[in-house]
Design a protein around this motif. Sequence first.
Motif, mmCIF file in Angstrom:
data_model
loop_
_atom_site.group_PDB
_atom_site.id
_atom_site.type_symbol
_atom_site.label_atom_id
_atom_site.label_comp_id
_atom_site.label_asym_id
_atom_site.label_seq_id
_atom_site.Cartn_x
_atom_site.Cartn_y
_atom_site.Cartn_z
ATOM 1 N N ASN A 145 -3.678 -3.410 1.898
ATOM 2 C CA ASN A 145 -2.342 -3.477 1.492
ATOM 3 C C ASN A 145 -2.246 -2.603 0.675
ATOM 4 O O ASN A 145 -1.517 -1.405 0.027
ATOM 5 C CB ASN A 145 -1.333 -3.927 1.837
ATOM 6 N N PHE A 146 -3.258 -3.438 -0.533
ATOM 7 C CA PHE A 146 -2.402 -3.253 -1.988
ATOM 8 C C PHE A 146 -2.917 -1.606 -2.276
ATOM 9 O O PHE A 146 -2.566 -0.748 -3.301
ATOM 10 C CB PHE A 146 -3.604 -4.241 -3.211
ATOM 11 N N SER A 147 -4.532 -1.164 -1.321
ATOM 12 C CA SER A 147 -4.937 -0.139 -2.055
ATOM 13 C C SER A 147 -3.945 1.322 -1.108
ATOM 14 O O SER A 147 -3.849 2.217 -1.516
ATOM 15 C CB SER A 147 -6.590 -0.359 -1.195
ATOM 16 N N ASN A 152 -1.004 5.301 -2.741
ATOM 17 C CA ASN A 152 0.146 6.237 -2.065
ATOM 18 C C ASN A 152 0.443 6.538 -0.876
ATOM 19 O O ASN A 152 0.771 7.826 0.503
ATOM 20 C CB ASN A 152 1.030 7.192 -3.146
ATOM 21 N N SER A 153 -0.403 5.546 0.117
ATOM 22 C CA SER A 153 -0.803 6.148 1.352
ATOM 23 C C SER A 153 -0.546 4.897 2.492
ATOM 24 O O SER A 153 -0.141 5.575 3.531
ATOM 25 C CB SER A 153 -1.725 6.367 1.373
ATOM 26 N N GLY A 154 0.367 3.860 1.718
ATOM 27 C CA GLY A 154 0.538 2.857 2.894
ATOM 28 C C GLY A 154 1.650 2.766 3.659
ATOM 29 O O GLY A 154 2.831 2.002 2.757
ATOM 30 N N HIS A 160 8.616 -0.730 3.604
ATOM 31 C CA HIS A 160 9.454 -2.306 3.912
ATOM 32 C C HIS A 160 9.915 -2.994 2.531
ATOM 33 O O HIS A 160 10.723 -3.327 2.223
ATOM 34 C CB HIS A 160 8.370 -2.938 4.288
ATOM 35 N N LEU A 161 9.052 -2.623 1.318
ATOM 36 C CA LEU A 161 9.765 -2.501 0.209
ATOM 37 C C LEU A 161 10.496 -1.915 -1.055
ATOM 38 O O LEU A 161 11.140 -2.706 -1.892
ATOM 39 C CB LEU A 161 7.593 -2.239 -0.756
ATOM 40 N N SER A 162 10.759 -0.650 -0.419
ATOM 41 C CA SER A 162 11.942 0.083 -0.637
ATOM 42 C C SER A 162 12.980 0.194 0.188
ATOM 43 O O SER A 162 14.258 0.935 -0.532
ATOM 44 C CB SER A 162 11.239 1.336 -1.693
ATOM 45 N N GLY A 163 12.708 -0.513 1.104
ATOM 46 C CA GLY A 163 14.332 0.108 1.879
ATOM 47 C C GLY A 163 14.228 1.201 3.580
ATOM 48 O O GLY A 163 13.889 1.622 2.722
#
Length: 241
Positions: A145-147, A152-154, A160-163
Amino acid sequence: MGKDLKLEHELIQQAYAKVALFRDAQAKSKQTINYSAFSAYSKLAVANNLALAAMCCGISHSGSLSKREITENDRNIATIIAHFVQSIDAVEICISNGMYAAASTLVRRNMEAVEACRGCFEGKQKEGRTPVLKALKHFGRLYGNFSGLAHNSGFTLMKHLSGSESASIDPIENKEFGKILLGVHIYCVLGISDALRYTHQGIHESRWLADQRNFHQKSLDILIEERILIPSTDESLSNEA
């Protein structure tokens, strides 16, 4: 034809005015998240300080040891740990201000620092090769997930994190993800603390410094209490996500 210094000055002033509004909006969002973080991560904040104290004990003890010959492997490990320590503030600032993608990139790098130390001790870490996840394999899903955020591929997690409806350019608080990031970061600090217990001959010391052992164990206890680690199955919340 010469420059119109007045127009150039006005253009620069306009740019500064726009940037000031942007930075003010960002700062307000981060301040709100930062204030909330004090209560959201109160127990993990204690675990974090305990882990850092254990690491500091290890650094002090390691610095007092002497060795006739410093090998290239010794220098590599020292460099890994130095860069890890230098980035600690950056990780904490990113998490507490809701900059989760940036924090993920840094925590991912910290995970690799722990694994790189292990690889160096085992004589398997090669120049230019990404460390293999072994000591932290129970965080494998989180590493992925962190990767995804780092590369910038997940997209699913990024949205989910930006809305999900309309991506916000201002940080949005996500206490659950922030807690996961901080928990993994703390575990990495403990990993570096443990790495500092190796002698210069690459032999793991069974004896802990009294304070280092106490700090380390209490920090681990909190990680278990907060379900960052689940000792009964040697699994972490990473595999529940």
